[in-house]
Scaffold this active site. Structure first.
Site, PDB file in Angstrom:
ATOM      1  CG  ASP A  36      -2.194   0.842   1.016  1.00 50.34           C
ATOM      2  OD1 ASP A  36      -3.261   0.228   0.827  1.00 50.34           O
ATOM      3  OD2 ASP A  36      -2.116   2.094   1.012  1.00 50.34           O
ATOM      4  CG  ASN A  89      -7.664  -3.945  -4.498  1.00 49.37           C
ATOM      5  OD1 ASN A  89      -8.839  -3.881  -4.872  1.00 49.37           O
ATOM      6  ND2 ASN A  89      -7.244  -3.436  -3.350  1.00 49.37           N
ATOM      7  CE1 TYR A 155     -12.382   4.398  -9.282  1.00 52.47           C
ATOM      8  CE2 TYR A 155     -14.438   3.851 -10.398  1.00 52.47           C
ATOM      9  CZ  TYR A 155     -13.489   3.576  -9.437  1.00 52.47           C
ATOM     10  OH  TYR A 155     -13.625   2.448  -8.649  1.00 52.47           O
ATOM     11  CE  LYS A 159     -11.041   1.254 -10.667  1.00 55.19           C
ATOM     12  NZ  LYS A 159     -10.085   0.366  -9.997  1.00 55.19           N
ATOM     13  CB  ILE A 188     -17.655  -2.120  -1.931  1.00 53.74           C
ATOM     14  CG1 ILE A 188     -17.932  -2.958  -3.199  1.00 53.74           C
ATOM     15  CG2 ILE A 188     -17.232  -3.018  -0.770  1.00 53.74           C
ATOM     16  CD1 ILE A 188     -19.080  -3.920  -3.134  1.00 53.74           C
ATOM     17  CB  THR A 190     -14.081   0.738   0.997  1.00 54.02           C
ATOM     18  OG1 THR A 190     -14.198   1.465  -0.245  1.00 54.02           O
ATOM     19  CG2 THR A 190     -14.419  -0.726   0.758  1.00 54.02           C
TER      20      THR A 190
HETATM   21  N1  NAD Z   1     -15.611   0.647  -2.818  1.00 53.43           N
HETATM   22  C1  NAD Z   1     -16.238   0.701  -3.980  1.00 53.43           C
HETATM   23  O1  NAD Z   1     -17.421   1.074  -4.071  1.00 53.43           O
HETATM   24  C2  NAD Z   1     -15.526   0.263  -5.239  1.00 53.43           C
HETATM   25  C3  NAD Z   1     -16.307   0.014  -6.371  1.00 53.43           C
HETATM   26  C4  NAD Z   1     -15.667  -0.389  -7.540  1.00 53.43           C
HETATM   27  C5  NAD Z   1     -14.307  -0.534  -7.579  1.00 53.43           C
HETATM   28  N2  NAD Z   1     -13.576  -0.276  -6.448  1.00 53.43           N
HETATM   29  C6  NAD Z   1     -12.126  -0.430  -6.557  1.00 53.43           C
HETATM   30  O2  NAD Z   1     -11.667  -1.278  -5.531  1.00 53.43           O
HETATM   31  C7  NAD Z   1     -10.285  -0.998  -5.286  1.00 53.43           C
HETATM   32  C8  NAD Z   1     -10.064  -0.898  -3.801  1.00 53.43           C
HETATM   33  O3  NAD Z   1     -10.739   0.227  -3.300  1.00 53.43           O
HETATM   34  P1  NAD Z   1     -11.494   0.244  -1.891  1.00 53.43           P
HETATM   35  O4  NAD Z   1     -12.936   0.311  -2.172  1.00 53.43           O
HETATM   36  O5  NAD Z   1     -10.978  -0.823  -1.021  1.00 53.43           O
HETATM   37  O6  NAD Z   1     -11.071   1.701  -1.380  1.00 53.43           O
HETATM   38  P2  NAD Z   1     -10.014   2.150  -0.266  1.00 53.43           P
HETATM   39  O7  NAD Z   1      -9.812   3.599  -0.504  1.00 53.43           O
HETATM   40  O8  NAD Z   1     -10.478   1.678   1.054  1.00 53.43           O
HETATM   41  O9  NAD Z   1      -8.704   1.329  -0.635  1.00 53.43           O
HETATM   42  C9  NAD Z   1      -7.799   1.712  -1.637  1.00 53.43           C
HETATM   43  C10 NAD Z   1      -6.404   1.428  -1.142  1.00 53.43           C
HETATM   44  O10 NAD Z   1      -5.490   1.726  -2.188  1.00 53.43           O
HETATM   45  C11 NAD Z   1      -4.411   2.439  -1.621  1.00 53.43           C
HETATM   46  N3  NAD Z   1      -3.779   3.270  -2.651  1.00 53.43           N
HETATM   47  C12 NAD Z   1      -4.248   4.412  -3.211  1.00 53.43           C
HETATM   48  N4  NAD Z   1      -3.372   4.886  -4.094  1.00 53.43           N
HETATM   49  C13 NAD Z   1      -2.330   4.031  -4.108  1.00 53.43           C
HETATM   50  C14 NAD Z   1      -1.112   3.973  -4.828  1.00 53.43           C
HETATM   51  N5  NAD Z   1      -0.783   4.914  -5.715  1.00 53.43           N
HETATM   52  N6  NAD Z   1      -0.282   2.938  -4.601  1.00 53.43           N
HETATM   53  C15 NAD Z   1      -0.597   1.989  -3.689  1.00 53.43           C
HETATM   54  N7  NAD Z   1      -1.724   1.989  -2.977  1.00 53.43           N
HETATM   55  C16 NAD Z   1      -2.586   2.999  -3.189  1.00 53.43           C
HETATM   56  C17 NAD Z   1      -5.032   3.274  -0.514  1.00 53.43           C
HETATM   57  O11 NAD Z   1      -4.062   3.704   0.432  1.00 53.43           O
HETATM   58  C18 NAD Z   1      -6.041   2.309   0.060  1.00 53.43           C
HETATM   59  O12 NAD Z   1      -5.495   1.532   1.089  1.00 53.43           O
HETATM   60  C19 NAD Z   1      -9.966   0.275  -6.072  1.00 53.43           C
HETATM   61  O13 NAD Z   1      -9.310  -0.066  -7.270  1.00 53.43           O
HETATM   62  C20 NAD Z   1     -11.342   0.850  -6.366  1.00 53.43           C
HETATM   63  O14 NAD Z   1     -11.349   1.649  -7.518  1.00 53.43           O
HETATM   64  C21 NAD Z   1     -14.156   0.111  -5.288  1.00 53.43           C
END
Ligand code: NAD
Length: 250
Positions: A36, A89, A155, A159, A188, A190
């Site tokens: 991370d 991820n 975004y 994606k 989700i 988060t």
């Molecule tokens: N939560 C949702 O609704 C949702 C929906 C669709 C897709 N996603 C995708 O799921 C993935 C995880 O997101 P999440 O929902 O757990 O959100 P989150 O913000 O809780 O987690 C994202 C993590 O990525 C880390 N991060 C950000 N930039 C970074 C970088 N440059 N290098 C390394 N780490 C980095 C952050 O520190 C964080 O821990 C993402 O790709 C997000 O786009 C999330």
């Protein structure tokens, strides 16, 4: 245990979906490299895995920097002797403004992490997997890789790109016994959706904009990712699995 003796990397492993998946992998016997950009949250994931009797290390990585991605895979090989599973991820949202108001810097920031980062993850993970005669990669796309949403052009585009990139990688490395799939979460619960949650007008709509009429939990994505990296998905590659509560039907 479905991942006994496997070695896995999880990027964004300090966040909601990444942490839930890192814990799930560890509970199924994998050794996990949690990566991370934020050390504190990444170390916390490792602590949680260690406390439940699992094996994990933390490697700080900015997925938009090539040298970090190379070093991440090298550290994994050094500590655990190889790499079998890569959960690509880490991701960020964008500043929500109209397309013409998006600065080129903001475009570059989002696409560098969400799309270039996924490419670079595979660029370094695949050669490591070839040394083990196979492996499984899951790239995190989104429901928003399939459909548009106002004010989220960088975004959405990043994606959507992940879905196509996943197909390319699957096609090029299927012959090397490397399976590559994408997981496409809906909404989700988060940190990434915090700005939506704080909007009293939007959240009641967004949080129920799917067939199941609720937001998903990170563990529900982790379960799908576990399936995709496990031997139970041995004939699944190049696919993009929506785990969105029926969000695309809505
Ligand atoms: N939560 C949702 O609704 C949702 C929906 C669709 C897709 N996603 C995708 O799921 C993935 C995880 O997101 P999440 O929902 O757990 O959100 P989150 O913000 O809780 O987690 C994202 C993590 O990525 C880390 N991060 C950000 N930039 C970074 C970088 N440059 N290098 C390394 N780490 C980095 C952050 O520190 C964080 O821990 C993402 O790709 C997000 O786009 C999330």
């Amino acid at each position: 245990m479905r991942l006994q003796d496997k070695v896995a990397i999880v990027t964004g492993g300090g966040g909601g979906i990444g942490r839930a998946t890192a814990l799930r992998f560890a509970s199924e016997g994998a050794k996990v490299v949690v990566s991370d950009i934020h050390s504190e949250s990444g170390e916390e994931s490792v602590d949680q895995i260690t406390k439940m009797g699992g094996e994990a290390i933390f490697v700080r990585t900015d997925t938009s920097i090539e040298g970090d991605m190379k070093a991440l895979v090298e550290e994994c090989e050094k500590r655990y002797g190889g790499l079998d599973i890569f959960f690509n991820n880490a991701g960020v949202s964008n500043e929500e403004v109209k397309l013409v108001d998006i600065s080129v810097d903001e475009w570059d920031r989002v696409v560098s992490i969400n799309l270039k980062g996924v490419f670079m993850g595979m660029k370094y993970a695949i050669p490591a997997m070839e040394k083990r005669s196979g492996g499984a990669i899951v790239n995190t796309s989104s429901l928003l890789g399939f459909k548009g949403k106002k004010y989220m052009a960088p975004y959405n585009a990043s994606k959507g790109g992940v879905i196509t990139l996943t197909k390319n990688a699957a096609l090029e490395y299927g012959g090397k016994n490397i399976r590559v799939n994408a997981v496409c979460p809906g909404v989700i619960d988060t940190n990434i959706v915090t700005p939506w949650k704080e909007d009293d007008r939007k959240w009641p709509i967004i949080s129920k904009a799917n067939a199941l009429r609720r937001v998903g939990q990170p563990e529900e994505i982790a379960n799908a990712v576990l399936f995709l990296v496990s031997d139970e998905a041995s004939y699944v590659t190049g696919t993009s699995l929506l785990v969105d509560g029926g969000g695309l039907t809505f």
